[in-house]
Write a protein that holds these residues in place. Structure first.
Motif, PDB file in Angstrom:
ATOM      1  N   PRO A 236       0.834  -1.204   0.000  1.00 23.88           N
ATOM      2  CA  PRO A 236       0.000   0.000   0.000  1.00 23.88           C
ATOM      3  C   PRO A 236       0.873   1.259   0.000  1.00 23.88           C
ATOM      4  O   PRO A 236       1.847   1.334   0.746  1.00 23.88           O
ATOM      5  CB  PRO A 236      -0.814  -0.119   1.294  1.00 23.88           C
ATOM      6  CG  PRO A 236      -0.114  -1.137   2.124  1.00 23.88           C
ATOM      7  CD  PRO A 236       0.619  -2.040   1.189  1.00 23.88           C
ATOM      8  N   ALA A 237       0.501   2.223  -0.853  1.00 25.35           N
ATOM      9  CA  ALA A 237       1.356   3.390  -1.064  1.00 25.35           C
ATOM     10  C   ALA A 237       1.250   4.424   0.049  1.00 25.35           C
ATOM     11  O   ALA A 237       2.059   5.344   0.114  1.00 25.35           O
ATOM     12  CB  ALA A 237       1.002   4.036  -2.403  1.00 25.35           C
ATOM     13  N   SER A 238       0.242   4.294   0.907  1.00 27.28           N
ATOM     14  CA  SER A 238       0.047   5.298   1.958  1.00 27.28           C
ATOM     15  C   SER A 238      -0.721   4.666   3.109  1.00 27.28           C
ATOM     16  O   SER A 238      -1.294   3.583   2.968  1.00 27.28           O
ATOM     17  CB  SER A 238      -0.754   6.474   1.399  1.00 27.28           C
ATOM     18  OG  SER A 238      -2.033   6.028   0.997  1.00 27.28           O
ATOM     19  N   THR A 239      -0.743   5.366   4.248  1.00 23.74           N
ATOM     20  CA  THR A 239      -1.513   4.847   5.383  1.00 23.74           C
ATOM     21  C   THR A 239      -3.000   4.791   5.036  1.00 23.74           C
ATOM     22  O   THR A 239      -3.712   3.914   5.500  1.00 23.74           O
ATOM     23  CB  THR A 239      -1.329   5.725   6.635  1.00 23.74           C
ATOM     24  OG1 THR A 239      -1.575   7.079   6.268  1.00 23.74           O
ATOM     25  CG2 THR A 239       0.076   5.603   7.205  1.00 23.74           C
ATOM     26  N   PHE A 240      -3.450   5.709   4.171  1.00 19.81           N
ATOM     27  CA  PHE A 240      -4.859   5.683   3.779  1.00 19.81           C
ATOM     28  C   PHE A 240      -5.191   4.361   3.099  1.00 19.81           C
ATOM     29  O   PHE A 240      -6.176   3.691   3.424  1.00 19.81           O
ATOM     30  CB  PHE A 240      -5.182   6.865   2.847  1.00 19.81           C
ATOM     31  CG  PHE A 240      -6.598   6.841   2.360  1.00 19.81           C
ATOM     32  CD1 PHE A 240      -7.616   7.399   3.116  1.00 19.81           C
ATOM     33  CD2 PHE A 240      -6.920   6.217   1.160  1.00 19.81           C
ATOM     34  CE1 PHE A 240      -8.938   7.342   2.683  1.00 19.81           C
ATOM     35  CE2 PHE A 240      -8.236   6.153   0.723  1.00 19.81           C
ATOM     36  CZ  PHE A 240      -9.246   6.722   1.485  1.00 19.81           C
ATOM     37  N   VAL A 241      -4.368   3.976   2.123  1.00 18.67           N
ATOM     38  CA  VAL A 241      -4.611   2.722   1.388  1.00 18.67           C
ATOM     39  C   VAL A 241      -4.466   1.531   2.330  1.00 18.67           C
ATOM     40  O   VAL A 241      -5.268   0.593   2.307  1.00 18.67           O
ATOM     41  CB  VAL A 241      -3.643   2.590   0.193  1.00 18.67           C
ATOM     42  CG1 VAL A 241      -3.829   1.246  -0.505  1.00 18.67           C
ATOM     43  CG2 VAL A 241      -3.843   3.736  -0.787  1.00 18.67           C
ATOM     44  N   ALA A 242      -3.446   1.579   3.182  1.00 17.92           N
ATOM     45  CA  ALA A 242      -3.203   0.482   4.120  1.00 17.92           C
ATOM     46  C   ALA A 242      -4.430   0.256   4.990  1.00 17.92           C
ATOM     47  O   ALA A 242      -4.832  -0.870   5.263  1.00 17.92           O
ATOM     48  CB  ALA A 242      -2.006   0.812   4.997  1.00 17.92           C
ATOM     49  N   ASN A 243      -5.058   1.326   5.386  1.00 15.74           N
ATOM     50  CA  ASN A 243      -6.207   1.265   6.268  1.00 15.74           C
ATOM     51  C   ASN A 243      -7.486   0.906   5.520  1.00 15.74           C
ATOM     52  O   ASN A 243      -8.389   0.295   6.069  1.00 15.74           O
ATOM     53  CB  ASN A 243      -6.351   2.641   6.932  1.00 15.74           C
ATOM     54  CG  ASN A 243      -7.306   2.613   8.081  1.00 15.74           C
ATOM     55  OD1 ASN A 243      -7.279   1.676   8.881  1.00 15.74           O
ATOM     56  ND2 ASN A 243      -8.160   3.612   8.155  1.00 15.74           N
ATOM     57  N   PHE A 244      -7.557   1.271   4.239  1.00 16.20           N
ATOM     58  CA  PHE A 244      -8.795   1.106   3.468  1.00 16.20           C
ATOM     59  C   PHE A 244      -8.922  -0.299   2.888  1.00 16.20           C
ATOM     60  O   PHE A 244     -10.023  -0.819   2.732  1.00 16.20           O
ATOM     61  CB  PHE A 244      -8.829   2.143   2.334  1.00 16.20           C
ATOM     62  CG  PHE A 244     -10.203   2.388   1.798  1.00 16.20           C
ATOM     63  CD1 PHE A 244     -11.108   3.155   2.518  1.00 16.20           C
ATOM     64  CD2 PHE A 244     -10.598   1.855   0.587  1.00 16.20           C
ATOM     65  CE1 PHE A 244     -12.383   3.379   2.034  1.00 16.20           C
ATOM     66  CE2 PHE A 244     -11.876   2.078   0.094  1.00 16.20           C
ATOM     67  CZ  PHE A 244     -12.766   2.837   0.827  1.00 16.20           C
ATOM     68  N   ILE A 245      -7.787  -0.916   2.543  1.00 20.90           N
ATOM     69  CA  ILE A 245      -7.807  -2.229   1.892  1.00 20.90           C
ATOM     70  C   ILE A 245      -7.427  -3.288   2.904  1.00 20.90           C
ATOM     71  O   ILE A 245      -6.390  -3.209   3.550  1.00 20.90           O
ATOM     72  CB  ILE A 245      -6.810  -2.270   0.714  1.00 20.90           C
ATOM     73  CG1 ILE A 245      -7.245  -1.313  -0.393  1.00 20.90           C
ATOM     74  CG2 ILE A 245      -6.639  -3.690   0.187  1.00 20.90           C
ATOM     75  CD1 ILE A 245      -8.347  -1.805  -1.274  1.00 20.90           C
ATOM     76  N   GLY A 246      -8.254  -4.317   3.003  1.00 20.96           N
ATOM     77  CA  GLY A 246      -8.000  -5.400   3.949  1.00 20.96           C
ATOM     78  C   GLY A 246      -9.057  -5.372   5.021  1.00 20.96           C
ATOM     79  O   GLY A 246      -9.442  -4.310   5.494  1.00 20.96           O
ATOM     80  N   SER A 247      -9.534  -6.555   5.400  1.00 16.00           N
ATOM     81  CA  SER A 247     -10.583  -6.638   6.415  1.00 16.00           C
ATOM     82  C   SER A 247     -10.288  -7.826   7.322  1.00 16.00           C
ATOM     83  O   SER A 247     -10.210  -8.935   6.836  1.00 16.00           O
ATOM     84  CB  SER A 247     -11.937  -6.785   5.734  1.00 16.00           C
ATOM     85  OG  SER A 247     -12.933  -6.979   6.687  1.00 16.00           O
ATOM     86  N   PRO A 248     -10.076  -7.615   8.615  1.00 15.47           N
ATOM     87  CA  PRO A 248      -9.997  -6.329   9.311  1.00 15.47           C
ATOM     88  C   PRO A 248      -8.802  -5.511   8.833  1.00 15.47           C
ATOM     89  O   PRO A 248      -7.879  -6.050   8.237  1.00 15.47           O
ATOM     90  CB  PRO A 248      -9.840  -6.733  10.779  1.00 15.47           C
ATOM     91  CG  PRO A 248      -9.334  -8.137  10.762  1.00 15.47           C
ATOM     92  CD  PRO A 248      -9.833  -8.770   9.513  1.00 15.47           C
ATOM     93  N   ALA A 249      -8.860  -4.209   9.121  1.00 17.04           N
ATOM     94  CA  ALA A 249      -7.862  -3.290   8.578  1.00 17.04           C
ATOM     95  C   ALA A 249      -6.474  -3.508   9.188  1.00 17.04           C
ATOM     96  O   ALA A 249      -6.344  -4.060  10.277  1.00 17.04           O
ATOM     97  CB  ALA A 249      -8.300  -1.856   8.843  1.00 17.04           C
TER      98      ALA A 249
END
Ligand SMILES: Nc1ncnc2c1ncn2[C@@H]1O[C@H](COP(=O)(O)OP(=O)(O)O)[C@@H](O)[C@H]1O
Ligand SMILES: [Mg+2]
Length: 364
Positions: A236-249
């Motif tokens: 993931p290129a940023s913390t936003f993407v890291a947090n948005f993709i994947g469940s649980p985050a």
């Protein structure tokens, strides 16, 4: 393969956006978007509500005008062309079918407007109906169809015009979970049969991960990452993407002396200050022999595995996904460990990913 499918494949064109900007008054909706989409690709635009997904799609289709920037479809520069000259066809969330027309008339309506003769229309409609597996439903009305079948009518109506680009704006949003999953599979199969360039807007990461060749992730009108689903999950290129993709985050926390004890195969000085560390719940190891103690605070049992909230000695809370068969209860003290190769690092100021040369201590 049918003539229609060959023809749609031949019509598929790449799309290139350069420096697209869009504001409503002082509200910047698209910051400065440049992307290149290849002919035949299935692209998903993903992001939270209000991040500019529909606006981006509408700008491509010509339903909205950008403030600046250029749009190419194939080698045609289209930003000043009216929508019907751009060769895009849209499928909407509510399908927008004509309720009193049969399936055949719904699919064939645009051909009628174009002035195609009845016999020609009939042939094209039958061919499309075969492609979307509605061959035996041509005389039904939309009210006599399932949600999935209505969706296929909407797609049939879009592809009958042999568009260069197929655009979908959250088409599965009002279906229940089971039907959504079925429709995802259908759409994916349809796309590989049809071969058109497709752009699909959603706020649902599962739809994005399962359907897309590549995903465009938008955040407040700004491009966070444009890459394949696996790259987005792995890097993931940023913390936003890291947090948005994947469940649980993904767990994200500051690199401090108290958190670094969970990474005890790393030499402490190899991680710079001002770093956010990320690790996915499914990558944290629960271990009897090494790792640091944590307390289990909360647990969700998902059948195949559990998602456990643990509290570190520093007071921070992390999510840990257990493996099948691991027996854990609330208030247990468990040892956890972060394998070095599963760590992600981000700059605390920019929130962008950074690569760190990890120095791993060799076990004696
Ligand atoms: N016609 C409009 N006038 C003013 N603001 C708009 C208009 N259309 C969209 N917006 C704003 O632009 C932003 C992006 O909207 P949109 O592209 O629809 O988001 P998304 O599809 O990602 O949910 C939102 O803040 C929305 O309120
Ligand atoms: Mg929208």
């Amino acid at each position: 393969m049918s003539n229609l499918l060959n023809s749609i494949r031949d019509h598929a064109e790449g799309i290139s956006l350069k420096n697209i900007k869009k504001s409503y008054g002082t509200n910047t909706v698209i910051e400065n978007l440049s992307i290149d989409i290849k002919a035949g690709e299935f692209i998903v635009i993903l992001g939270p509500s209000g991040c500019g997904k529909s606006t981006t799609m509408n700008i491509i289709a010509g339903l909205e005008e950008s403030d600046s920037g250029t749009i190419h479809i194939g080698d045609r520069e289209v930003q000043d062309l009216e929508p019907k000259k751009r060769g895009c066809a849209m499928v909407f969330q509510n399908y927008a079918l004509y309720p009193h027309m049969t399936v055949a008339d719904n699919i064939g309506y645009s051909l009628k407007i174009q002035g195609l003769k009845k016999q020609q229309r009939r042939e094209r409609v039958e061919e499309v109906a075969k492609v979307v597996s509605l061959g035996s439903y041509l005389e039904r009305q939309p009210s006599e169809l399932s949600g999935g079948q209505r969706q296929r009518v909407a797609i049939g109506r879009a592809i009958v015009r042999e568009p260069s680009v197929l655009l979908f704006d959250e088409p599965l949003s009002n279906l229940d979970a089971k039907l959504r999953q079925e429709m995802r599979m259908e759409l994916s199969q349809l796309h590989s049969r049809i071969g058109s360039t497709s752009i699909f807007v959603t706020h649902d990461q599962i739809e994005a991960m399962t359907l897309a060749d590549r995903i465009i992730i938008l955040n407040g009108g700004h491009l966070e990452q444009f890459d394949t689903p696996s790259k987005i999950y792995e890097k993931p290129a940023s913390t936003f993407v890291a947090n948005f993709i994947g469940s649980p985050a993904m767990n994200l926390f500051d690199m401090t002396p108290t958190t670094s004890v969970y990474m005890n195969d790393l030499e402490p000085d190899c991680i710079e200050e001002n770093t956010i560390v990320g690790i996915r719940p499914e990558h944290i190891e629960i271990s009897e022999s090494h790792g640091e103690l944590t307390t289990v605070k909360y647990m969700e049992d998902l059948g195949s595995h559990k998602v456990v909230t643990v509290v570190l000695t520093s007071g921070e809370e992390l999510l840990v996904a257990t493996q099948l068969g691991q027996y854990i209860q609330i208030n247990n003290r468990i040892r956890i460990f972060f394998p070095a190769e599963k760590l992600h690092f981000f700059d605390k100021t920019t929130n962008k990913r950074k690569e760190i040369n990890l120095k791993i201590t060799v076990a004696e």
